[in-house]
Design a protein around this motif. Structure first.
Motif, PDB file in Angstrom:
ATOM      1  N   VAL A  18      18.345   3.205  -1.186  1.00 49.71           N
ATOM      2  CA  VAL A  18      17.999   4.484  -0.564  1.00 49.71           C
ATOM      3  C   VAL A  18      19.193   5.444  -0.604  1.00 49.71           C
ATOM      4  N   MET A  19      20.379   4.938  -0.336  1.00 53.55           N
ATOM      5  CA  MET A  19      21.565   5.786  -0.203  1.00 53.55           C
ATOM      6  C   MET A  19      22.173   6.200  -1.543  1.00 53.55           C
ATOM      7  N   ASP A  20      22.148   5.294  -2.547  1.00 57.40           N
ATOM      8  CA  ASP A  20      22.820   5.599  -3.819  1.00 57.40           C
ATOM      9  C   ASP A  20      22.171   4.792  -4.940  1.00 57.40           C
ATOM     10  N   ILE A  21      21.141   5.361  -5.536  1.00 64.02           N
ATOM     11  CA  ILE A  21      20.376   4.643  -6.555  1.00 64.02           C
ATOM     12  C   ILE A  21      21.226   4.274  -7.764  1.00 64.02           C
ATOM     13  N   ALA A  22      22.206   5.088  -8.119  1.00 60.02           N
ATOM     14  CA  ALA A  22      23.064   4.783  -9.278  1.00 60.02           C
ATOM     15  C   ALA A  22      23.863   3.505  -9.032  1.00 60.02           C
ATOM     16  N   LYS A  23      24.471   3.380  -7.866  1.00 60.76           N
ATOM     17  CA  LYS A  23      25.231   2.165  -7.549  1.00 60.76           C
ATOM     18  C   LYS A  23      24.303   0.963  -7.399  1.00 60.76           C
ATOM     19  N   TYR A  24      23.105   1.196  -6.873  1.00 55.43           N
ATOM     20  CA  TYR A  24      22.117   0.128  -6.754  1.00 55.43           C
ATOM     21  C   TYR A  24      21.777  -0.440  -8.139  1.00 55.43           C
ATOM     22  N   LYS A  25      21.588   0.432  -9.122  1.00 55.07           N
ATOM     23  CA  LYS A  25      21.263  -0.022 -10.480  1.00 55.07           C
ATOM     24  C   LYS A  25      22.422  -0.816 -11.090  1.00 55.07           C
ATOM     25  N   HIS A  67      32.712   4.036  -6.998  1.00 53.85           N
ATOM     26  CA  HIS A  67      32.520   3.005  -8.011  1.00 53.85           C
ATOM     27  C   HIS A  67      32.054   1.691  -7.388  1.00 53.85           C
ATOM     28  N   VAL A  68      31.765   0.748  -8.241  1.00 52.73           N
ATOM     29  CA  VAL A  68      31.407  -0.631  -7.879  1.00 52.73           C
ATOM     30  C   VAL A  68      32.432  -1.525  -8.555  1.00 52.73           C
ATOM     31  N   THR A  69      32.862  -2.577  -7.862  1.00 58.44           N
ATOM     32  CA  THR A  69      33.749  -3.539  -8.517  1.00 58.44           C
ATOM     33  C   THR A  69      33.112  -4.913  -8.567  1.00 58.44           C
ATOM     34  N   ARG A  93      41.274 -10.573  -9.962  1.00 59.86           N
ATOM     35  CA  ARG A  93      41.225  -9.434 -10.866  1.00 59.86           C
ATOM     36  C   ARG A  93      39.815  -8.854 -10.733  1.00 59.86           C
ATOM     37  N   HIS A  94      39.648  -7.594 -11.129  1.00 51.60           N
ATOM     38  CA  HIS A  94      38.333  -6.975 -11.005  1.00 51.60           C
ATOM     39  C   HIS A  94      38.036  -6.033 -12.158  1.00 51.60           C
ATOM     40  N   LEU A  95      36.736  -5.803 -12.321  1.00 51.82           N
ATOM     41  CA  LEU A  95      36.233  -4.798 -13.244  1.00 51.82           C
ATOM     42  C   LEU A  95      35.695  -3.649 -12.401  1.00 51.82           C
ATOM     43  N   LYS A  96      35.823  -2.434 -12.905  1.00 51.72           N
ATOM     44  CA  LYS A  96      35.363  -1.253 -12.178  1.00 51.72           C
ATOM     45  C   LYS A  96      34.225  -0.596 -12.953  1.00 51.72           C
ATOM     46  N   PHE A  97      33.161  -0.216 -12.222  1.00 50.56           N
ATOM     47  CA  PHE A  97      31.974   0.385 -12.814  1.00 50.56           C
ATOM     48  C   PHE A  97      31.659   1.685 -12.083  1.00 50.56           C
ATOM     49  N   SER A  98      31.723   2.806 -12.803  1.00 50.50           N
ATOM     50  CA  SER A  98      31.401   4.106 -12.214  1.00 50.50           C
ATOM     51  C   SER A  98      30.000   4.569 -12.595  1.00 50.50           C
ATOM     52  N   GLU A  99      29.480   4.042 -13.686  1.00 53.39           N
ATOM     53  CA  GLU A  99      28.127   4.387 -14.130  1.00 53.39           C
ATOM     54  C   GLU A  99      27.512   3.167 -14.802  1.00 53.39           C
ATOM     55  N   LEU A 100      26.209   3.181 -14.970  1.00 51.44           N
ATOM     56  CA  LEU A 100      25.494   2.024 -15.508  1.00 51.44           C
ATOM     57  C   LEU A 100      25.992   1.620 -16.898  1.00 51.44           C
ATOM     58  N   ASP A 101      26.361   2.566 -17.727  1.00 48.86           N
ATOM     59  CA  ASP A 101      26.862   2.248 -19.072  1.00 48.86           C
ATOM     60  C   ASP A 101      28.147   1.423 -19.034  1.00 48.86           C
ATOM     61  N   ASP A 102      28.881   1.488 -17.934  1.00 51.09           N
ATOM     62  CA  ASP A 102      30.112   0.700 -17.801  1.00 51.09           C
ATOM     63  C   ASP A 102      29.834  -0.792 -17.774  1.00 51.09           C
ATOM     64  N   VAL A 103      28.616  -1.184 -17.394  1.00 50.01           N
ATOM     65  CA  VAL A 103      28.302  -2.613 -17.313  1.00 50.01           C
ATOM     66  C   VAL A 103      28.440  -3.248 -18.696  1.00 50.01           C
TER      67      VAL A 103
END
Length: 120
Positions: A18-25, A67-69, A93-103
């Motif tokens: 509900v709050m952030d569909i982009a991060k949810y995806k 972002h999502v990590t 260590r982590h990976l950072k994702f700002s948009e779906l294409d980053d996956v």
């Protein structure tokens, strides 16, 4: 998509949708990769994000403002030929994702496969 057995995880994901569909995806895409690599994985809420474990915790997904990590508990042991992993801590260590294409670009499955080596 696999439904979590953990009620707190279900609530977290419903709220994020509900709050952030982009991060949810991004979250759902990363979860699917985890479930593909680890069919018997256990998922739960911890530290404000999702933690994944088999015999021990090995990875987590966390949502931030921009972002999502995806964190790897023993990421310091990983081979990282493309320099995708971030972090300078003792172990994680982590990976950072700002948009779906980053996956796709950040290759989380490559690092999850390396996780299997130290879990067994």
């Amino acid at each position: 998509m696999r439904k979590s057995d953990d009620g707190a995880t279900q609530d977290f994901m419903a709220s994020l949708k509900v709050m952030d569909i982009a991060k949810y995806k991004i979250l759902q895409s990363l979860r699917e990769i985890v479930f593909t690599s680890f069919p018997e994985v256990h998922e739960r809420m911890m530290y404000g994000g999702l933690m994944f474990s088999e015999h021990t915790d090995f990875s987590g997904i966390f949502i931030y403002k921009n972002h999502v990590t995806m964190e790897f508990s023993h990421g310091f042991k990983f081979t990282d030929p493309d320099g995708l992993l971030e972090g300078k801590g003792k172990y994680r260590r982590h990976l950072k994702f700002s948009e779906l294409d980053d996956v796709a670009a950040n290759k989380p499955g490559f690092f999850l496969e390396q996780t299997k080596k130290w879990l067994n």
